[in-house]
Design a protein around this motif. Structure first.
Motif, short mmCIF file in Angstrom:
data_model
loop_
_atom_site.label_atom_id
_atom_site.label_comp_id
_atom_site.label_asym_id
_atom_site.label_seq_id
_atom_site.Cartn_x
_atom_site.Cartn_y
_atom_site.Cartn_z
N HIS A 107 -11.48 -6.51 9.39
CA HIS A 107 -11.85 -7.02 7.91
C HIS A 107 -10.98 -6.26 6.76
O HIS A 107 -10.87 -6.59 5.50
CB HIS A 107 -13.23 -7.33 7.61
N MET A 108 -11.12 -4.65 6.89
CA MET A 108 -10.62 -3.98 5.88
C MET A 108 -9.10 -4.18 5.73
O MET A 108 -8.52 -4.28 4.63
CB MET A 108 -10.57 -2.33 6.51
N SER A 134 -7.25 -5.70 2.43
CA SER A 134 -6.20 -4.81 1.71
C SER A 134 -4.80 -5.74 1.64
O SER A 134 -4.04 -5.30 0.30
CB SER A 134 -5.73 -3.65 2.54
N LEU A 135 -4.82 -6.54 2.20
CA LEU A 135 -3.78 -7.73 2.06
C LEU A 135 -3.98 -8.96 0.90
O LEU A 135 -3.32 -9.69 0.94
CB LEU A 135 -3.04 -8.22 3.21
N THR A 136 -5.35 -8.99 0.69
CA THR A 136 -5.79 -10.10 -0.24
C THR A 136 -5.49 -9.55 -1.63
O THR A 136 -5.58 -8.75 -2.19
CB THR A 136 -7.21 -10.16 0.05
N MET A 174 -10.60 -1.11 0.12
CA MET A 174 -10.24 -1.38 1.73
C MET A 174 -8.97 -0.64 1.81
O MET A 174 -8.46 -0.18 2.75
CB MET A 174 -10.18 -2.79 1.70
N THR A 175 -7.89 -0.69 0.46
CA THR A 175 -6.60 -0.34 0.92
C THR A 175 -6.29 1.22 0.86
O THR A 175 -5.77 1.78 1.80
CB THR A 175 -5.65 -0.83 -0.28
N SER A 176 -7.36 1.74 0.31
CA SER A 176 -7.46 3.28 0.25
C SER A 176 -7.77 3.66 1.30
O SER A 176 -7.27 4.53 2.05
CB SER A 176 -8.33 3.71 -0.91
N MET A 206 -6.80 6.28 6.84
CA MET A 206 -6.80 6.18 8.46
C MET A 206 -5.69 6.64 9.14
O MET A 206 -5.98 6.84 10.25
CB MET A 206 -7.77 5.01 8.70
N LEU A 207 -4.50 6.37 8.47
CA LEU A 207 -3.31 6.49 9.06
C LEU A 207 -3.02 7.77 9.77
O LEU A 207 -2.70 7.91 10.99
CB LEU A 207 -2.17 6.13 8.28
N PRO A 208 -3.07 8.90 8.83
CA PRO A 208 -2.90 10.25 9.57
C PRO A 208 -3.65 10.57 10.69
O PRO A 208 -3.21 11.12 11.75
CB PRO A 208 -3.22 11.16 8.28
#
Length: 287
Positions: A36-37, A41-43, A255-257, A262-264
């Motif tokens: 959902h996050m 983020s794509l919305t 959500m985008t932030s 969380m990527l690193p």
């Protein structure tokens, strides 16, 4: 002799199907918030509360806004991202140095009360971290560290080091004593034994412990919020919490932030997962 394999085969299949079903449910339950996050983020911002199960009109607008700091809440995003990286790396380095030296002294030099010290240190985990927030705040205030990132680093070190010592010590007991005896016969000093023998052999566990300390600092919110008062010193978790102060919070940007943040750790986990698995398993069994 009666062959019961045919009778137990259906039960074994049923057990496997049951375990697979439970695993699927747990995986879906764990990944659903992340899904959902990503969807939010794509919305588009104007459709943030539409409640779609998938992005109907997917867009990268939110990512462009976050990466370019194009919102009030994101005005210091990259500076705060750097603060998170600095605090996580610094805390992990200090935890590793302290826990490595302590575990080496306890397991290889064998002081009289060494094992007792390592287990007594774990008493810190008997007290919930929230109960220690006010004492930590008073200590940092006494030493003039409030608002300084060093205060957050020291708190993470205090919470992560006892567990790191325990894990490293348990793994160190699996190393053969003959290595130390051979090194002593060759005239090696304790420092040489530590650098040339102990650290290389403990590398898998070192990576696992370092990942534990890194994630603990990376995700820390309570103490970061309590000890850091200046936006220039905020870490990303505190910055994300500021979104909640607005009645009309831009949820897609939040959500985008979170996705970017969380990527690193995800990348680090997949790069070091082999060392983490072997390190944690070896540290969990006393040889």
């Amino acid at each position: 002799m009666i062959d019961t394999s045919a009778d137990t085969a259906p039960w074994r299949l049923r057990d496997r199907l049951f375990m697979v079903g439970i695993s699927i449910v747990l995986i879906v339950w764990s990944l659903l918030p992340i899904y959902h996050m990503v969807v939010l983020s794509l919305t588009p911002p104007r459709e943030g509360f539409a409640g779609h199960l998938w992005p109907v009109n997917p867009t990268l607008e939110n990512y462009v806004t976050v990466l370019t700091q194009g919102d009030y809440y994101l005005s210091k995003f990259w500076q705060q991202f750097g603060n998170s990286v600095f605090c996580a790396v610094a805390a992990s380095a200090i935890v590793l140095v302290c826990s490595l030296m302590a575990s080496f002294a306890i397991s290889r030099l064998r002081p009289r009360f060494g094992p007792l010290v390592s287990y007594v240190a774990l008493i810190a985990y008997f007290v919930p971290a929230t109960f220690l927030a006010i004492p930590f705040y008073q200590v940092m205030n006494t030493y003039g560290l409030l608002g300084n990132q060093l205060s957050l680093i020291l708190c993470v070190v205090a919470f992560a080091t006892p567990y790191a010592i325990w894990v490293l010590q348990q793994n160190a007991h699996t190393l053969p004593d003959e290595l130390d005896e051979a090194a002593k016969l060759d005239g090696a000093t304790p420092l040489q034994m530590f650098v040339l023998i102990y650290v290389p052999l403990m590398m898998p566990t070192i990576v696992a412990v370092g990942a534990f300390a890194l994630m603990l600092s990376w995700n820390e919110y309570l103490y970061a919020f309590l000890l850091l008062s200046d936006e220039a010193h905020f870490t990303i978790p505190v910055m994300l919490g500021q979104f909640m102060a607005d009645d009309a919070a831009p949820w897609p940007l939040l959500m985008t932030s979170g996705v970017i943040y969380m990527l690193p750790p995800v990348a680090f986990y997949y790069l070091a997962r082999q060392f983490q698995t072997s390190g944690m398993m070896s540290g969990s069994v006393k040889g």
